[in-house]
Motif scaffolding. Sequence first.
Motif, short mmCIF file in Angstrom:
data_model
loop_
_atom_site.label_atom_id
_atom_site.label_comp_id
_atom_site.label_asym_id
_atom_site.label_seq_id
_atom_site.Cartn_x
_atom_site.Cartn_y
_atom_site.Cartn_z
N HIS A 19 0.69 -1.11 -0.10
CA HIS A 19 -0.16 0.15 -0.12
C HIS A 19 0.93 1.30 -0.01
O HIS A 19 1.64 1.35 0.84
CB HIS A 19 -0.87 0.07 1.26
N SER A 21 -0.06 4.59 -1.44
CA SER A 21 -0.81 5.99 -1.33
C SER A 21 -1.94 5.79 -1.16
O SER A 21 -2.46 4.36 -0.79
CB SER A 21 -0.31 6.65 -2.60
N ASN A 22 -2.93 6.78 -1.38
CA ASN A 22 -4.27 6.72 -0.94
C ASN A 22 -4.70 6.44 0.33
O ASN A 22 -5.35 5.16 0.53
CB ASN A 22 -5.07 5.65 -2.05
N ASN A 200 -8.49 14.19 -2.21
CA ASN A 200 -8.70 13.06 -3.22
C ASN A 200 -9.56 13.54 -4.12
O ASN A 200 -10.52 12.75 -4.42
CB ASN A 200 -9.17 11.91 -2.10
N LEU A 205 -15.71 9.28 -0.32
CA LEU A 205 -15.36 7.94 0.16
C LEU A 205 -16.36 7.43 1.46
O LEU A 205 -15.99 6.29 2.13
CB LEU A 205 -13.90 7.88 0.67
N ASN A 222 -5.57 16.50 -6.28
CA ASN A 222 -4.81 15.53 -5.92
C ASN A 222 -3.44 15.93 -4.88
O ASN A 222 -2.37 16.34 -5.30
CB ASN A 222 -4.18 14.62 -6.93
N LYS A 224 -3.11 14.33 -1.65
CA LYS A 224 -2.67 13.04 -0.55
C LYS A 224 -1.38 13.26 -0.15
O LYS A 224 -0.43 13.04 -0.92
CB LYS A 224 -3.41 11.76 -0.95
N SER A 226 1.60 10.53 0.68
CA SER A 226 2.01 9.35 0.10
C SER A 226 2.50 8.39 1.19
O SER A 226 3.08 9.06 2.43
CB SER A 226 3.18 9.10 -0.95
#
Length: 372
Positions: A19, A21-22, A200, A205, A222, A224, A226
Motif C-alpha cells: 500500500h 498511497s491513497n 482526493n 469515500l 490530488n 494526498k 503518500s
Amino acid sequence: MPSPQELLPWLEHMHAVRHYSNFGPLVKELEMVFAQQFALDPEQLTTVANATLGLELVLQALDLPAGSRILLPALTFVATATAVVRAGHQPVLADVNERTWLLTPEIAYAACERMRLDAVLPVATFGMPHDMRDWQRFEQQTGIPVVIDAAAAYGSQWLQGAEGTLVFSMHTTKSLPAGEGGLVISTRPDLAAKVRQLSNFGINLDPAASMPVGALGSLGSNAKMSEYHAAIALASLQKWESHAQERRTLYANLMHEMDQVGWHKLTWQAQGPGGPLIAPTVLCVQLPDAAGRAALEQACQQARIMTRRWYQPLLQHMEVLQQRCLSLDTPNSQTLAQTLLGLPFFWGMQAAPRQRVLDVLKQVLSKHTYEL
C-alpha cells in the motif's frame, strides 16, 4: 532527515502490505500520532501532500465567496499569498509587530475597521507561535474565520485549549521533515473532513454520505500524502525531541555568541504571547540598518558563507502579485525587509563553521558605528 537505516523498517512495512498511497496504513498511523499529540479526534485533522496545498484546500473548504479578501502579513513566504490567489481570493497585505514579526489580532482589528475582510491568515513567522486564545476571541467577536499558516511551527504552535485551524509543513527544511508533506488541524466542524475529501479529487469515500462512494462530491485536487512520505515522518518523529533540544541549545548559544561579538547591536525576534520557539530551524537576525545588512551579505559572500533575505522583497513588491493584492500601510515590514538576514543554522552545526560566521560578523560590525 532520517538515515536510510532509520527509514528501512518503515519502508519494509509499507512494501509488505503493498500500500503506497491513497490513505494507507502509515498515513493513518501518522495521523493517530498527531491526534494524540493535539488531544483531538482523528476526524479533526488530515495529512496532505504539502502545506501550500493544505492552505489552498482549507480556504476552499471554508466555502468563502469567490474573490474574498484574505488578510495576511506582507512579511512572509510567497506560498501564503499564492495559496490565497489560487483558491480564488484576494490577498490583503498587512503589517507585522515590530518585535515579534507577527501579524497580531490588534493589527487585524485595525484592518477590519478600514475594509471588509472575509478571513485572516496569520503566519507563525520563522516558527514563532501565536496565542490561539487571542485569535479565538477575534473570531468570536468579528465572525471572521482565522487560519494559522504554521508551516514552520511544528512543535511550537499548539491550540492551547482554544478552537482554531492550523496548517503545518513537513518539508525537509522544517522541524519535522518528511521530504514533503503537510498537516491540517481544525476544530471547525467538518473542515478537516472536507479537506481530506478535496485532497482526493473531491471524491466521496463515506458510505454514510448522501451520494454513492466514488461519486464526485466537490472539485478537489490530488493532494494526498503518500506512504513514502509518511514513513519518513514517522522515522523523524522517533528522534524529534532530541533534535529539537539540540536546535534550541544551538540557537541560544549562537544568539549569545553573536551578541558578544556584535556589541549587542543585533536585534532578534522577540517571543510572542503564544509562547517560546521550541524547535528553531532558521537563524534570522536584524541588523541596525540596511547598510549593515548589505555589508554583512558581501562579507559572507566573500567568505563563502551562504545567507538568505527572509522574506524579501515584500509581497507587494513582487510583480506577479502586485495586481492581485491590496496593501495596507506596512512600515514595520518595510524596515524588516531592509535589515533582516538569514545566517547559517543547522542541526549538528560544529564549532568551526560557527566561528567562521562569528569572525565575519565581528569584522563587519567593527567597521560600522551606530547610535546606541
